[in-house]
Design a protein around this motif. Structure first.
Motif, PDB file in Angstrom:
ATOM      1  N   LYS A   1      -7.582  18.209 -69.719  1.00 30.99           N
ATOM      2  CA  LYS A   1      -8.167  19.541 -69.945  1.00 30.99           C
ATOM      3  C   LYS A   1      -9.619  19.643 -69.533  1.00 30.99           C
ATOM      4  O   LYS A   1     -10.163  20.736 -69.411  1.00 30.99           O
TER       5      LYS A   1
ATOM      6  N   ARG B   1     -11.819  18.562 -71.668  1.00 30.32           N
ATOM      7  CA  ARG B   1     -12.312  19.038 -72.975  1.00 30.32           C
ATOM      8  C   ARG B   1     -13.343  18.081 -73.543  1.00 30.32           C
ATOM      9  O   ARG B   1     -13.164  16.864 -73.475  1.00 30.32           O
TER      10      ARG B   1
ATOM     11  N   SER C   1      -4.718  23.823 -76.933  1.00 28.14           N
ATOM     12  CA  SER C   1      -4.161  24.803 -76.008  1.00 28.14           C
ATOM     13  C   SER C   1      -4.084  24.175 -74.606  1.00 28.14           C
ATOM     14  O   SER C   1      -4.946  23.380 -74.228  1.00 28.14           O
TER      15      SER C   1
ATOM     16  N   ASN D   1      -4.752  24.769 -71.541  1.00 31.83           N
ATOM     17  CA  ASN D   1      -5.571  25.337 -70.459  1.00 31.83           C
ATOM     18  C   ASN D   1      -6.646  24.334 -70.070  1.00 31.83           C
ATOM     19  O   ASN D   1      -6.953  23.423 -70.843  1.00 31.83           O
TER      20      ASN D   1
ATOM     21  N   SER E   1      -6.867  30.588 -73.183  1.00 29.64           N
ATOM     22  CA  SER E   1      -5.645  29.851 -73.526  1.00 29.64           C
ATOM     23  C   SER E   1      -4.449  30.471 -72.808  1.00 29.64           C
ATOM     24  O   SER E   1      -4.402  31.682 -72.605  1.00 29.64           O
TER      25      SER E   1
ATOM     26  N   GLU F   1      -4.613  31.968 -80.512  1.00 31.58           N
ATOM     27  CA  GLU F   1      -4.408  30.712 -81.229  1.00 31.58           C
ATOM     28  C   GLU F   1      -4.282  30.932 -82.737  1.00 31.58           C
ATOM     29  O   GLU F   1      -4.679  31.967 -83.262  1.00 31.58           O
TER      30      GLU F   1
ATOM     31  N   HIS G   1     -15.863  29.451 -75.087  1.00 28.91           N
ATOM     32  CA  HIS G   1     -14.427  29.523 -74.871  1.00 28.91           C
ATOM     33  C   HIS G   1     -14.053  30.775 -74.097  1.00 28.91           C
ATOM     34  O   HIS G   1     -14.818  31.705 -73.998  1.00 28.91           O
TER      35      HIS G   1
HETATM   36 MG    MG Z   1      -8.203  25.915 -76.785  1.00 26.97          MG
END
Ligand code: MG
Ligand code: AMP
Length: 354
Positions: A62, A64, A148, A150, A156, A185, A242
């Protein structure tokens, strides 16, 4: 890595073929791989919650930040006892709202590696209602850590095509279960003493539903106020920018306005270059310039419909090359609070009062 994509034709009626593919996806997760699955909220990127290497692969796939913890998914609420210290509040919330779009923060047990919780001593637990998700978790035989599905920073995914765009070649399998029911979410809750909960992230299990169930509900200030987020918020995900599309998102607060929505937009756009997009109620489209890329949602279910369309429209506005996107400020009750929480992030906190 090649990514296998499998379409579940009817998630409410799984065929034998569906179940054998879902079983294989479960095996992928059990063995340390990554499989994407639909849920009633948004698509999830699943890995074994007991495997620190698999959790690291999730962050990598991701892009992330590693201090943004993952939610651990179970097929039955009671399965949380294997890895979390379960309280009466959890049991009560589970009885009322699970399976469903709610996540509860609990003290974690040692079996959950730090890689899953971003080093926190708590773990987020969710039991989704989507039949494909539940079948997959059951077949995996381990709790499934899943953010999520993405790329970090993108909205998302609410359709499998969003996932294919973001994660093809980065995950082993994608289960396509069609459009997600809610499109935002889950509600993230932190129990605070007896019969009180703090909403860290609003979702389809609303403050009103929790109050009707006898809970005192505290909405964390970071939910509606970006400046209240700070460096170490209760929900680390809140501090990241986000849900941001490439287009600049402009939120219009129309409360008490005498000018029509279309007239405000046409006025703000006069002299601007490039294309612009609009997400608005169907009743508000009249008068918006033909050059605009217009997305609408229904009036009947108001903010529920807006929630369902939002992420998909943010992506579609980028695909259409929009430089700006205008969105009305939603109501702040019911699902509207969840929509507001996402759109202020997409807009970087800027609201234009009309
Ligand atoms: Mg997320
Ligand atoms: P996502 O996986 O993209 O839906 O994001 C998960 C959300 O849950 C993030 O906003 C996290 O901050 C939040 N979350 C996950 N685990 C915890 C936890 N242990 N404490 C507080 N928030 C959490």
């Amino acid at each position: 890595m090649t990514t296998e994509v499998y379409k579940v034709a009817d998630p409410q009626n799984l065929t034998c073929d569906d179940i054998s593919v879902i079983d294989r996806a479960g095996e992928i997760i059990r063995n340390g791989g990554l499989a994407v699955f639909p849920t009633e909220t948004v698509y999830g990127l699943g890995a074994s919650a007991y495997d620190p290497t698999a959790a690291s692969s999730v962050y990598k796939a991701k892009g992330r930040p590693s201090d943004n913890p993952l939610i651990v998914h179970v097929a039955e609420p009671s399965e949380a006892e294997a890895f979390a210290i379960v309280s009466d509040t959890y049991r009560d919330i589970a009885e009322r709202f699970m399976p469903g779009a709610v996540t509860v923060i609990l003290p974690k047990k040692d079996v959950i590696p730090d890689a899953v919780t971003g080093g926190l001593d708590t773990v987020a637990v969710r039991c989704p209602s989507d039949p494909v998700a539940r079948e997959l978790i059951r077949r995996a035989g381990v709790p499934v850590a899943a953010p999520s599905a993405n790329l970090s920073g993108k909205p998302s995914p609410t359709k499998a095509e969003h996932v294919v765009r973001d994660l093809s070649g980065r995950v082993d399998m994608i289960l396509d279960g069609g459009d997600c029911v809610f499109g935002l979410e889950s509600t993230v809750l932190k129990p605070e003493g007896d019969k009180a909960v703090r909403i860290l992230r609003p979702g389809a299990v609303t403050a009103e539903m929790l109050e009707d169930a006898g809970y005192t509900v505290i909405v964390d200030s970071a939910v509606t106020d970006l400046s209240a987020v700070g460096e170490n918020p209760e929900s680390p995900g809140m501090k990241y920018k986000h849900y941001a599309p490439v287009a600049e998102v402009i939120l219009l607060d129309m409360e008490g306005a005498t000018e029509s929505f279309s007239s405000v937009i046409n006025r703000m756009e006069s002299g601007n270059d490039g294309r612009f997009a609009v997400l608005c109620r169907r009743e508000d489209i009249c008068g918006i310039s033909d050059d605009a890329i217009v997305f609408t949602f229904g009036e009947k279910n108001g903010e529920d419909d807006m929630a369902h369309e939002l992420f998909s429209c943010l992506r579609a506005a980028d695909d259409a090359g929009a430089s700006r996107m205008y969105i009305p400020v939603p109501r702040l009750d019911g699902m509207g609070l969840a929509v507001y929480n996402r759109v202020i992030r997409a807009a970087g906190g800027r609201i234009v009062k009309v």
